[in-house]
Scaffold this motif. Structure first.
Motif, PDB file in Angstrom:
ATOM      1  N   ILE A  13       0.895  -1.165   0.000  1.00  0.00           N
ATOM      2  CA  ILE A  13       0.000   0.000   0.000  1.00  0.00           C
ATOM      3  C   ILE A  13       0.927   1.207   0.000  1.00  0.00           C
ATOM      4  O   ILE A  13       1.877   1.280   0.774  1.00  0.00           O
ATOM      5  CB  ILE A  13      -0.987  -0.026   1.184  1.00  0.00           C
ATOM      6  CG1 ILE A  13      -0.282  -0.320   2.516  1.00  0.00           C
ATOM      7  CG2 ILE A  13      -2.091  -1.052   0.932  1.00  0.00           C
ATOM      8  CD1 ILE A  13      -1.186  -0.118   3.732  1.00  0.00           C
ATOM      9  N   TYR A  15       2.439   5.118   0.112  1.00  0.00           N
ATOM     10  CA  TYR A  15       2.279   6.352   0.877  1.00  0.00           C
ATOM     11  C   TYR A  15       1.573   7.369   0.005  1.00  0.00           C
ATOM     12  O   TYR A  15       2.052   7.672  -1.106  1.00  0.00           O
ATOM     13  CB  TYR A  15       3.649   6.912   1.284  1.00  0.00           C
ATOM     14  CG  TYR A  15       4.338   6.106   2.360  1.00  0.00           C
ATOM     15  CD1 TYR A  15       3.678   5.808   3.550  1.00  0.00           C
ATOM     16  CD2 TYR A  15       5.640   5.657   2.203  1.00  0.00           C
ATOM     17  CE1 TYR A  15       4.304   5.068   4.550  1.00  0.00           C
ATOM     18  CE2 TYR A  15       6.275   4.925   3.190  1.00  0.00           C
ATOM     19  CZ  TYR A  15       5.595   4.633   4.366  1.00  0.00           C
ATOM     20  OH  TYR A  15       6.218   3.911   5.341  1.00  0.00           O
ATOM     21  N   THR A  27       5.121  -2.357  -9.549  1.00  0.00           N
ATOM     22  CA  THR A  27       4.800  -3.416  -8.578  1.00  0.00           C
ATOM     23  C   THR A  27       3.362  -3.890  -8.761  1.00  0.00           C
ATOM     24  O   THR A  27       3.082  -5.092  -8.781  1.00  0.00           O
ATOM     25  CB  THR A  27       4.971  -2.893  -7.136  1.00  0.00           C
ATOM     26  OG1 THR A  27       6.127  -2.081  -7.076  1.00  0.00           O
ATOM     27  CG2 THR A  27       5.083  -4.033  -6.161  1.00  0.00           C
ATOM     28  N   ASP A  52      -1.425   3.731   2.026  1.00  0.00           N
ATOM     29  CA  ASP A  52      -0.935   3.766   3.409  1.00  0.00           C
ATOM     30  C   ASP A  52      -1.061   5.221   3.847  1.00  0.00           C
ATOM     31  O   ASP A  52      -0.329   6.077   3.347  1.00  0.00           O
ATOM     32  CB  ASP A  52       0.543   3.320   3.355  1.00  0.00           C
ATOM     33  CG  ASP A  52       1.146   3.078   4.713  1.00  0.00           C
ATOM     34  OD1 ASP A  52       0.480   3.339   5.719  1.00  0.00           O
ATOM     35  OD2 ASP A  52       2.303   2.595   4.749  1.00  0.00           O
ATOM     36  N   ASP A 266      13.197  -2.401  -1.238  1.00  0.00           N
ATOM     37  CA  ASP A 266      13.356  -1.471  -0.122  1.00  0.00           C
ATOM     38  C   ASP A 266      12.555  -1.882   1.113  1.00  0.00           C
ATOM     39  O   ASP A 266      12.893  -1.498   2.228  1.00  0.00           O
ATOM     40  CB  ASP A 266      12.921  -0.055  -0.549  1.00  0.00           C
ATOM     41  CG  ASP A 266      11.496  -0.010  -1.104  1.00  0.00           C
ATOM     42  OD1 ASP A 266      11.080  -0.997  -1.732  1.00  0.00           O
ATOM     43  OD2 ASP A 266      10.802   0.998  -0.895  1.00  0.00           O
ATOM     44  N   TRP A 296      13.887   0.634 -10.335  1.00  0.00           N
ATOM     45  CA  TRP A 296      14.008   1.327 -11.633  1.00  0.00           C
ATOM     46  C   TRP A 296      14.758   2.635 -11.469  1.00  0.00           C
ATOM     47  O   TRP A 296      14.510   3.384 -10.516  1.00  0.00           O
ATOM     48  CB  TRP A 296      12.613   1.659 -12.198  1.00  0.00           C
ATOM     49  CG  TRP A 296      11.960   0.476 -12.848  1.00  0.00           C
ATOM     50  CD1 TRP A 296      11.113  -0.389 -12.240  1.00  0.00           C
ATOM     51  CD2 TRP A 296      12.120   0.032 -14.198  1.00  0.00           C
ATOM     52  NE1 TRP A 296      10.718  -1.354 -13.148  1.00  0.00           N
ATOM     53  CE2 TRP A 296      11.320  -1.121 -14.353  1.00  0.00           C
ATOM     54  CE3 TRP A 296      12.846   0.490 -15.295  1.00  0.00           C
ATOM     55  CZ2 TRP A 296      11.238  -1.816 -15.561  1.00  0.00           C
ATOM     56  CZ3 TRP A 296      12.761  -0.195 -16.488  1.00  0.00           C
ATOM     57  CH2 TRP A 296      11.974  -1.342 -16.615  1.00  0.00           C
TER      58      TRP A 296
END
Ligand code: ME8
Length: 524
Positions: A13, A15, A27, A52, A266, A296
């Motif tokens: 989710i 930000y 993604t 999020d 990440d 990327w």
């Protein structure tokens, strides 16, 4: 539907305060292809994405925009819904962590962890990066400009000292290592799995899971001065969406544990270390797999708002076409590796793979059928086909689904496409070899058989490629007059030595619309 025919997959989710860019689009695109593939393969799929919306970072952005956090998130969350429409994602649910169902689930998992003795009150003193919403050890930091300290992600950290609840993460080292050992496919790709294992072997510290210095988040049950750590709140979205805390609900029993959490590299640690530990602590089954894909860059440079080189999905879709972008992103870079976006590479894929290989095959075969077979599916001889060069291609196309399925189950999207393209290129070669245009005068029946086989080959490509390029494949299937219900994978032939004649094969005599080019060349 038996549980092994259900498939639950999730994107991160995102930000809400970020402008959606190609990385976010990537993604969720990978999830979309997987979701579409599984549906066509007969699975009951649940595909979740969302935003999020809590935490200090969002609270700061709302303050900077001069509005309250709820109005701010209502507004910016829409950017991610617009992205989903623009990219033609087929998600079943879009969750926002500010929804009531999610507050309820987050508080329920907290209560369960507390009851199970995994949460205690203490004081946190340490380094925190608001940008990453993550805590860092002193040893991980480097010196930045003007005496600042910098996290490995490049984010600036600040010293935080406040009362905090802790989760007893340090106790989960052994259970986690045992879990990784018993579930060798839990973390992919392999190199990432090794990284996680050595991180956990290095020892785990208890994790601060509440903050008192800001307000924007889920209040801790029975102690609302504390706000739940945004990652505990965020990770819980994956169970909220299938009905938690009602573990007996139909949705929860059907879909949990999730088959796959798709993430970027990440945020692997959160999904492969913290989340399974929270789940184990709350006595909830752990998800089956986490895939962490690569990063990327844009023409060799890190993509960032401050560098000003964000690639907006809308812009490249407008320039190159939606399915072209979807194809490029999953074909250009082996899934899992880092990749570089470049306009040159994009154009080369569009003109090479799409226009020259697949587009050209469809266009020339369908034009020949249109001109020479009265715009109808031609008749095919029932015997003697083995001698035709196109027959070998037909057998190869019949063998594709099981191979492609294996690649997709490993999230090797690039291998799936390469496997298909090997046969696309072979089909073009056998068109040249068979020269149906020359057979027109000398042996019209052989010409009809060759063209019949070729459109059967194209039907297979169009069905198989739907997850990657849904709109273009729908056009291809329309041009072959394939009905909606005959577009699922059960309509494909999958035995190597089979001939095209079964109930789903194209029926000779069926009228076909005039062919139209589907994959145009791109010229500047
Ligand atoms: O981390 N290349 O959200 P986020 C590839 N809210 N993928 C990229 C990318 C790039 N350059 N940039 C971003 C969060 N991504 C949390 C997640 S989940 C419970 C909470 C993608 O908005 C990639 O998937 O920072 C990465 O993991 C994600 O965006 C981070 O999104």
């Amino acid at each position: 539907m038996p549980a092994d025919k259900c498939y639950y997959l999730t994107s991160p989710i995102y930000y809400v305060n970020d402008v959606p860019h190609i990385g976010h689009a990537y993604t969720t695109l990978a999830c979309d292809v997987l979701a579409r593939f599984k549906r066509l393969d007969g699975f009951d799929v649940h595909f979740l994405t969302g935003t999020d919306e809590h935490g200090q970072k969002v609270e700061k952005s709302a303050a900077a925009a001069g509005i309250d956090p709820q109005s701010f998130t209502d507004k910016v969350s829409q950017n991610f819904r617009d992205l989903a429409d623009a990219m033609n994602y087929s998600h079943d649910d879009f969750i926002r962590t500010t929804e009531e169902r999610h507050t309820k689930a987050s508080q329920a998992i907290w209560t369960k962890l507390k009851e199970n003795g995994h949460i205690y009150l203490g004081t946190y003193a340490g380094w925190y990066a608001v940008r990453d919403e993550a805590f860092y050890d002193e040893s991980e930091l480097t010196d930045g400009e003007g005496g600042t300290k910098i996290a490995p992600s490049g984010a600036e950290v600040e010293w935080v000292e406040e009362p905090s609840y802790f989760f007893d993460l340090s106790k989960w080292q052994e259970p986690l290592l045992k879990f990784y050992e018993e579930n060798p496919d839990f973390i992919a790709p392999e190199s990432r799995r090794n990284e996680v294992i050595s991180f956990v072997k290095g020892g785990l510290h208890d994790l601060s899971i509440s903050r008192t210095s800001f307000k924007w988040g889920v209040p801790v049950p029975d102690d609302p001065e504390h706000i739940m750590y945004v990652w505990l709140d965020a990770l819980t979205n994956y169970i909220t969406a299938v009905g938690y805390p009602d573990e007996n609900s139909q949705e929860f029993s059907k879909y949990w544990p999730a088959n796959l959490h798709m993430v970027g590299k990440d945020i692997l640690r959160f999904h492969a270390v913290y989340w399974p530990a929270f789940l184990m602590g709350a006595e909830i089954d752990v998800h089956h797999r986490v895939f962490a894909h690569g990063w990327w860059t844009n023409e060799g440079q890190k993509i960032s708002k401050s560098v000003g080189n964000i690639i907006e999905p809308n812009e490249i879709v407008d320039t190159y076409g939606l399915d072209q972008v979807r194809y490029f992103l999953l074909r250009e870079v082996p899934f899992g590796n880092d990749g570089d976006f470049s306009h040159r590479a994009m154009i080369s894929r569009i003109n090479g793979d799409l226009a020259n290989d697949l587009g050209n095959l469809c266009q020339r075969v369908l034009s020949m059928v249109n001109k020479n077979c009265d715009a109808k599916v031609p008749a095919c001889a029932e015997s003697g086909l083995e001698d035709l060069p196109v027959y070998g291609t037909l057998q190869e196309v019949h063998a594709l689904l099981p191979k492609v399925r294996q690649h997709i189950d490993r999230q090797a999207f690039h291998d799936a496409l390469e496997e298909i393209w090997r046969v696309v290129r072979d089909a073009n070669r056998t068109v040249d070899e068979s020269a149906p245009w020359a057979l027109r005068k000398t042996d019209p029946e052989a010409m009809a058989s060759v063209l019949y086989i070729l459109i059967e080959v194209i039907r297979h490509f169009a069905i198989l490629l739907q997850p990657f390029m849904p709109q273009s494949c729908a056009k291809m299937l329309d041009q072959l007059s394939v009905s909606e219900k005959a577009r699922e994978f059960v309509s494909l032939k999958t035995e190597e030595n089979s001939t095209p004649f079964d109930q789903n094969a194209l029926q000779p005599g069926t009228s076909l619309p005039a062919p139209e080019g589907i994959f145009p060349r791109f010229s500047d």
